[in-house]
Design an enzyme around this catalytic site. Structure first.
Site, short mmCIF file in Angstrom:
data_model
loop_
_atom_site.label_atom_id
_atom_site.label_comp_id
_atom_site.label_asym_id
_atom_site.label_seq_id
_atom_site.Cartn_x
_atom_site.Cartn_y
_atom_site.Cartn_z
N ALA A 103 0.82 -1.22 0.00
CA ALA A 103 0.00 0.00 0.00
C ALA A 103 0.85 1.27 0.00
CB ALA A 103 -0.94 -0.01 1.20
N SER A 146 -3.27 -3.81 0.49
CA SER A 146 -2.04 -4.52 0.81
C SER A 146 -2.35 -5.93 1.31
CB SER A 146 -1.28 -3.74 1.90
OG SER A 146 -0.09 -4.42 2.23
N ALA A 147 -1.59 -6.92 0.81
CA ALA A 147 -1.87 -8.32 1.14
C ALA A 147 -1.67 -8.63 2.62
CB ALA A 147 -1.01 -9.25 0.29
N HIS A 148 -0.63 -8.04 3.24
CA HIS A 148 -0.31 -8.49 4.60
C HIS A 148 -1.27 -7.98 5.66
CE1 HIS A 148 1.79 -5.00 6.62
NE2 HIS A 148 1.93 -4.60 5.36
N CYS A 156 6.41 5.25 16.28
CA CYS A 156 7.80 5.43 16.68
C CYS A 156 8.54 6.17 15.58
CB CYS A 156 8.46 4.08 16.91
SG CYS A 156 7.74 3.20 18.27
C1 LIG Z 1 -0.34 -0.77 6.57
C2 LIG Z 1 -0.88 0.43 5.88
C3 LIG Z 1 -0.20 1.01 4.81
C4 LIG Z 1 1.14 0.52 4.35
O1 LIG Z 1 1.01 -0.70 3.69
P1 LIG Z 1 2.31 -1.55 3.27
O2 LIG Z 1 1.76 -2.59 2.36
O3 LIG Z 1 2.86 -2.10 4.54
O4 LIG Z 1 3.23 -0.63 2.56
C5 LIG Z 1 -0.78 2.10 4.20
N1 LIG Z 1 -1.96 2.59 4.60
C6 LIG Z 1 -2.65 2.06 5.63
C7 LIG Z 1 -3.95 2.64 6.03
C8 LIG Z 1 -2.13 0.96 6.29
O5 LIG Z 1 -2.81 0.44 7.33
#
Ligand SMILES: *Cc1c(COP(=O)(O)O)cnc(C)c1O
Length: 387
Positions: free
Chosen positions: A74, A202-204, A329
């Site tokens: 993301a 985002s997948a994770h 952080c």
């Molecule tokens: C986790 C998160 C991101 C970043 O996603 P990544 O795939 O870890 O780069 C961006 N926006 C929101 C709202 C998120 O919760």
């Protein structure tokens, strides 16, 4: 007894579902082809797997497969949407509207664009974490090229009024981008009925692997165009070059398929656990929920415990309950959360907050243990403070 530590930080990342891992495995070894190799069966196999995943991702958000661009996550999707629109629509204008409580991937990208001559409006939120729609509409200028408002906040879980925002954007001929990383796979998201032109995921965050995600880019009514931020072999219709990470893409697709099948039941189950946790913690004197409890993701709560040092609280819990404070952080120092400060909390109260994120493997026993452990820790810290 429950196994410790208990994971209550599902908003920061989720474990990969074993069914996702199983779907990915063949693509590391036997099915290792480069999806861009058009001249042999290894490549075709990779390409076919990528196209299946593209359909799975598209289906979850009501998009067409051709509207899905695979990214590394993301953060990259947010960068591509904001920078890509800013660059391509430069002849129309240089103004972007966003919100003070967005993820850093949006806010820092906007700051970057400001240094390149962009004009950025950052809308404030009320104590519930919601934007004011009249303020949004009043902020639109003839030069506004994009409105960027997240679907659900990662710290407090608050859902913005997405349909109303897209209606305002489109009435003024402006594109609407939503970082929907926390919402997709947890609640129904539909780019058609929601009126979203660009969306990052985002997948994770939805039980898939880390380092893979997607950007939805609308192809008609209106057709959105983007300046690529990664040049090279012209992959992903020229919007994002680079050899596709086939195993991760397969994992993202499978994770989306599972969420589509299980999300409704899961939201009920996890939602009731979240309510149990919240009710339990609100028995602690001086505890309050941050942000709207009505317009909120089912699996998230953010609670402040007045007069308690947040760092000491986390340190006291750390071994047994894995969660995050509302704080981000930054370098060595722990700054109070800018999201909680935007809701009007002072530094002390913002510091004394916990973000609790539940998920697919959270159990009643874990929730009950966490309530007891957090209650005991807060009481102990308060006793120490009065000595
Ligand atoms: C986790 C998160 C991101 C970043 O996603 P990544 O795939 O870890 O780069 C961006 N926006 C929101 C709202 C998120 O919760």
């Amino acid at each position: 007894m429950v196994n410790l530590p208990i994971y209550l930080d599902y908003n920061s990342t989720t474990p990969c579902d074993p069914r996702v891992v199983e779907a990915m495995l063949p693509y590391f070894t036997q099915k290792f082809g480069n999806a861009a190799s058009r001249s042999h069966a290894f490549g075709w196999e990779g390409e076919e797997a990528v196209e299946v995943a593209r359909e799975q991702v598209a289906r979850l958000i009501g998009a067409e497969p051709k509207e899905i661009v695979f990214t590394s996550g993301a953060t990259e999707g947010d960068n591509l949407a904001l920078k890509g629109v800013f660059e391509l629509y430069a002849s129309k204008g240089n103004h972007i509207i966003t919100v003070a409580t967005e993820h850093k991937a949006v806010l820092d990208t906007c700051e970057h664009l400001e240094r390149l001559g962009g004009e950025i409006t950052r809308l404030s939120v009320n104590s519930q974490g919601l934007i004011d729609l009249q303020e949004l509409e009043a902020a639109i200028r003839p030069t506004t090229v994009l409105i960027a408002v997240m679907y659900a906040n990662n710290e407090i879980g608050v859902l913005q009024p997405i349909k109303a925002i897209s209606e305002i954007a489109h009435r003024h001929g402006t594109l609407f981008f939503s970082d929907a990383t926390q919402a997709v796979g947890k609640i129904p998201v539909d780019v058609g009925s929601d009126g979203i032109d660009l969306l990052s995921l985002s997948a994770h965050k939805l039980y898939g692997p880390k380092g893979i995600g997607a950007l939805y880019v609308r192809r008609r009514d209106p057709r959105v165009r983007l300046a690529a931020q990664m040049d090279g072999g012209g992959h992903e219709r020229g919007m994002r070059s680079g050899t596709l990470n086939v195993p991760a893409i397969v994992g993202l697709g499978k994770a989306c398929e599972l969420c589509g099948q299980e999300m409704a039941a899961e939201a009920l189950r996890v939602g009731s656990l979240r309510n149990r946790l919240e009710t339990g913690l609100l028995h602690i004197p001086g505890s309050t929920v941050n942000g709207s409890r009505e317009h909120r993701l089912p699996h998230t709560t953010n609670i402040s415990f007045s007069g308690v040092n947040g760092e000491a609280l986390l340190a006291g819990l750390g071994k047994d309950v894995a969660l995050s404070s509302g704080s981000a952080c930054t370098s060595a120092s722990i700054e109070p959360s800018y999201v909680l400060k935007a809701l009007g909390l002072d530094d002390n109260l913002a510091h004394s907050s916990l973000r609790l994120g539940l998920g697919r493997w959270t159990t009643t026993e874990q929730v009950d243990y966490a309530i007891g452990r957090i209650t005991q820790t807060v009481e102990k810290l308060r006793e120490l403070a009065y000595k």
